[in-house]
Design an enzyme around this catalytic site. Sequence first.
Site, mmCIF file in Angstrom:
data_model
loop_
_atom_site.group_PDB
_atom_site.id
_atom_site.type_symbol
_atom_site.label_atom_id
_atom_site.label_comp_id
_atom_site.label_asym_id
_atom_site.label_seq_id
_atom_site.Cartn_x
_atom_site.Cartn_y
_atom_site.Cartn_z
ATOM 1 N N VAL A 11 0.845 -1.209 0.000
ATOM 2 C CA VAL A 11 0.000 0.000 0.000
ATOM 3 C C VAL A 11 0.871 1.247 0.000
ATOM 4 O O VAL A 11 0.696 2.164 -0.808
ATOM 5 C CB VAL A 11 -0.948 -0.019 1.219
ATOM 6 N N THR A 121 -5.398 -0.492 7.203
ATOM 7 C CA THR A 121 -6.727 -0.936 7.624
ATOM 8 C C THR A 121 -6.709 -1.159 9.130
ATOM 9 O O THR A 121 -5.954 -1.987 9.627
ATOM 10 C CB THR A 121 -7.091 -2.245 6.898
ATOM 11 N N LEU A 148 -6.893 -0.810 -3.112
ATOM 12 C CA LEU A 148 -5.973 -1.322 -4.133
ATOM 13 C C LEU A 148 -6.015 -2.844 -4.117
ATOM 14 O O LEU A 148 -5.843 -3.449 -3.064
ATOM 15 C CB LEU A 148 -4.539 -0.859 -3.832
ATOM 16 N N GLU A 150 -4.238 -6.362 -5.292
ATOM 17 C CA GLU A 150 -2.897 -6.774 -5.710
ATOM 18 C C GLU A 150 -2.919 -7.232 -7.163
ATOM 19 O O GLU A 150 -3.877 -7.834 -7.630
ATOM 20 C CB GLU A 150 -2.377 -7.896 -4.801
ATOM 21 N N CYS A 255 -5.643 -9.455 2.636
ATOM 22 C CA CYS A 255 -6.749 -8.577 3.052
ATOM 23 C C CYS A 255 -7.995 -9.312 3.514
ATOM 24 O O CYS A 255 -8.441 -9.144 4.645
ATOM 25 C CB CYS A 255 -7.093 -7.629 1.911
ATOM 26 N N LYS A 258 -7.920 -11.253 6.770
ATOM 27 C CA LYS A 258 -7.668 -10.330 7.898
ATOM 28 C C LYS A 258 -8.890 -9.454 8.151
ATOM 29 O O LYS A 258 -9.379 -9.343 9.282
ATOM 30 C CB LYS A 258 -6.463 -9.466 7.520
ATOM 31 N N LYS A 314 -3.556 -15.503 -5.950
ATOM 32 C CA LYS A 314 -4.289 -15.225 -7.193
ATOM 33 C C LYS A 314 -3.245 -14.912 -8.243
ATOM 34 O O LYS A 314 -2.074 -14.678 -7.923
ATOM 35 C CB LYS A 314 -5.259 -14.065 -7.023
HETATM 36 C C1 UDX Z 1 -8.862 -7.110 -2.101
HETATM 37 C C2 UDX Z 1 -9.915 -6.141 -2.617
HETATM 38 O O1 UDX Z 1 -10.345 -6.544 -3.910
HETATM 39 C C3 UDX Z 1 -9.318 -4.734 -2.690
HETATM 40 O O2 UDX Z 1 -10.320 -3.818 -3.111
HETATM 41 C C4 UDX Z 1 -8.808 -4.351 -1.303
HETATM 42 O O3 UDX Z 1 -8.252 -3.050 -1.306
HETATM 43 C C5 UDX Z 1 -7.765 -5.346 -0.843
HETATM 44 O O4 UDX Z 1 -8.325 -6.658 -0.837
HETATM 45 P P1 UDX Z 1 -6.819 -8.464 -3.062
HETATM 46 O O5 UDX Z 1 -6.798 -9.095 -1.712
HETATM 47 O O6 UDX Z 1 -5.563 -7.955 -3.649
HETATM 48 O O7 UDX Z 1 -7.834 -7.183 -3.045
HETATM 49 O O8 UDX Z 1 -7.383 -9.535 -4.092
HETATM 50 P P2 UDX Z 1 -8.770 -9.798 -4.820
HETATM 51 O O9 UDX Z 1 -8.583 -9.589 -6.250
HETATM 52 O O10 UDX Z 1 -9.885 -9.107 -4.143
HETATM 53 O O11 UDX Z 1 -8.935 -11.406 -4.579
HETATM 54 C C6 UDX Z 1 -9.101 -11.867 -3.242
HETATM 55 C C7 UDX Z 1 -9.281 -13.379 -3.304
HETATM 56 O O12 UDX Z 1 -10.511 -13.685 -3.974
HETATM 57 C C8 UDX Z 1 -8.177 -14.092 -4.097
HETATM 58 O O13 UDX Z 1 -7.838 -15.303 -3.435
HETATM 59 C C9 UDX Z 1 -8.841 -14.367 -5.450
HETATM 60 O O14 UDX Z 1 -8.313 -15.509 -6.100
HETATM 61 C C10 UDX Z 1 -10.273 -14.614 -5.022
HETATM 62 N N1 UDX Z 1 -11.246 -14.383 -6.107
HETATM 63 C C11 UDX Z 1 -11.439 -13.113 -6.567
HETATM 64 C C12 UDX Z 1 -11.965 -15.470 -6.607
HETATM 65 O O15 UDX Z 1 -11.778 -16.617 -6.185
HETATM 66 N N2 UDX Z 1 -12.890 -15.251 -7.583
HETATM 67 C C13 UDX Z 1 -13.131 -14.003 -8.079
HETATM 68 O O16 UDX Z 1 -13.984 -13.862 -8.970
HETATM 69 C C14 UDX Z 1 -12.368 -12.898 -7.567
#
Ligand code: UDX
Length: 426
Positions: A11, A121, A148, A150, A255, A258, A314
Site C-alpha cells: 500500500v 486498515t 488497491l 494486488e 486482506c 484479515k 491469485k
Molecule cells: C482485495 C480487494 O479486492 C481490494 O479492493 C482491497 O483493497 C484489498 O483486498 P486483493 O486481496 O488484492 O484485493 O485480491 P482480490 O482480487 O480481491 O482477490 C481476493 C481473493 O478472492 C483471491 O484469493 C482471489 O483468487 C479470489 N477471487 C477473486 C476469486 O476466487 N474469484 C473471483 O472472482 C475474484
Amino acid sequence: MKIAVIGLGYVGLTTALGIAELGHKVLGIETDLGKISDLLLSRPHIYEPGLTELLSKHVNNENFLITDDYRELSNGIEFVFICVPTPTSENGSADLTYIDQAIAASKQHLKKESVLIMKSTVPIGTCTKLASNLKNDGLSVVSNPEFLAEGTAVPDFFNPSRIVVGAETEELAKRVLAIFESIVAPNLICDLTSAETIKHASNSFLALKLSFVNEVASLCEETGANAEMVFHGMSFDDRIGDKFLKPGPGWGGSCFPKDTKELAFAAKLYGIEMKTVEAAITSNLAHMNRIKNSFTSQLGAAPKKIAVLGLTFKAGTNDLRESPAIAIAESLADNGYRVVAYDPMVSKFTSDKIEIQDSILQACNDVDGILVLTEWMEFSEIDPNLLDIGNPEKVVVFDTRNILNSSIWSQRFPRFFRIGRSWQNA
Ligand code: UDX
C-alpha cells in the site's frame, strides 16, 4: 515537500509513487534498511505491474526520497500517510504495534496543524481514539482507506472506484482530497468511523460473495448444472453485477482473511454477532477442504505424485500470504502425497512439504495428478500433449480456476475435471 508516507509495502509504496506521479514531492519512511537500499536501486520487493517504472522515474528525478530517519518529518511535512502493517492476532483482533510506533516516532517531529492520514486498515473506532489522543499535540487524524487490489494496485490508484476521506471537519477532509485533485473519481467525505467501516464492510462483503459463489459451484458439481452458465445468468442482474463471480479454491491474500476476522471480532466488542461474515470464513475453510477431498477421492490414496500449478493467492501477484493454494498443497503433503509445484512467481519456497520446479514440464513429469490452483494465463496455453506422462488415462486433472483449455485437456486426460462441473461429465 509536504507529504510523507510511512511504511513502503504494497500500500505505502504504491501510494507514495502514485502521489509523486500526481506531481508532489514525497518522503518515504521505511525502517527496513535492506528494503531502502533495494528501493533506491529501483528494485521493489513487491511485484506490481507498472510500479518499477514509477519507482525508477521518481527516485531519479528526486520526487521520491526515502529515509529511515523520522527527523526528516520536521522539514515542512504537512501530511503523513500511515501505511504500516496491522497484522491480525489469532482471536481476530488487529495488532496496532506498528501504528503506535509510527505515530510516536512522527509526532515529536511534525509541526502543529500537520495531518496524519490513516491508510492502513485499522479496527473500527481506531481513528476517533487517535484523533482525541493527538489533539494536544496539535495533530489531526483523517481516515483514507485504500481499495488497491494486488496485481492491479497501480491502475487502481489512478482510477479508483471512489476516494473516501473520513474527518472531523469538512475543511480538513478537503485539505486531504486536494492531494488527489487530478484524479477523476467520486469523492466521499464522511466521519472517521464510517470511513473505517466502508473499508471493512466492502472487503467482507466481497469475501461473503465469493464464499456464496464457491458453494453454488459445489452444488453445480453435484447437480450437473454448469456453474459458469449459472454465474453468467446471474450477472445480467446489475444488483449482482458481473464481478467476483469466478469460483476458485477459496479466497485468500493479505486482506480478505484479515478484514473478515477483524470485522467479526470488532462487532463482537459492540455486542453484534456478524454471523454472515463468520459464515463466510467458515465456508471458505470448508471449501478449501472440499477441493482437496474432491481431488483425492478421484486420485486414490497416497503415496502418489501430484503437480500443483499455482501457489500465489491469485494470478498477477507474487504474494503467498494466506494463499488457499499453499494451504491445499501442504494439506496434500500432510496426507502423504508427493507435491511438486510450479508458479511463475515462486522460485524458492520455505516449506519442505512442497518441491518447487521451475517449469510446468518438470513439475508435471510422470505425475498421477495435476491440480490447478492459481489462474495464471500461461496455464491456459499449456499443450497437454507435450507433458511427459506415462499413462494419461489414469491421471486425474482438476482445474479449480477454469483456466485450462478443457477440450484439448479432456482429450489427452479422460479424467479431467473442473470446478463447478459435475465430476461425471466435466
Ligand atoms: C482485495 C480487494 O479486492 C481490494 O479492493 C482491497 O483493497 C484489498 O483486498 P486483493 O486481496 O488484492 O484485493 O485480491 P482480490 O482480487 O480481491 O482477490 C481476493 C481473493 O478472492 C483471491 O484469493 C482471489 O483468487 C479470489 N477471487 C477473486 C476469486 O476466487 N474469484 C473471483 O472472482 C475474484
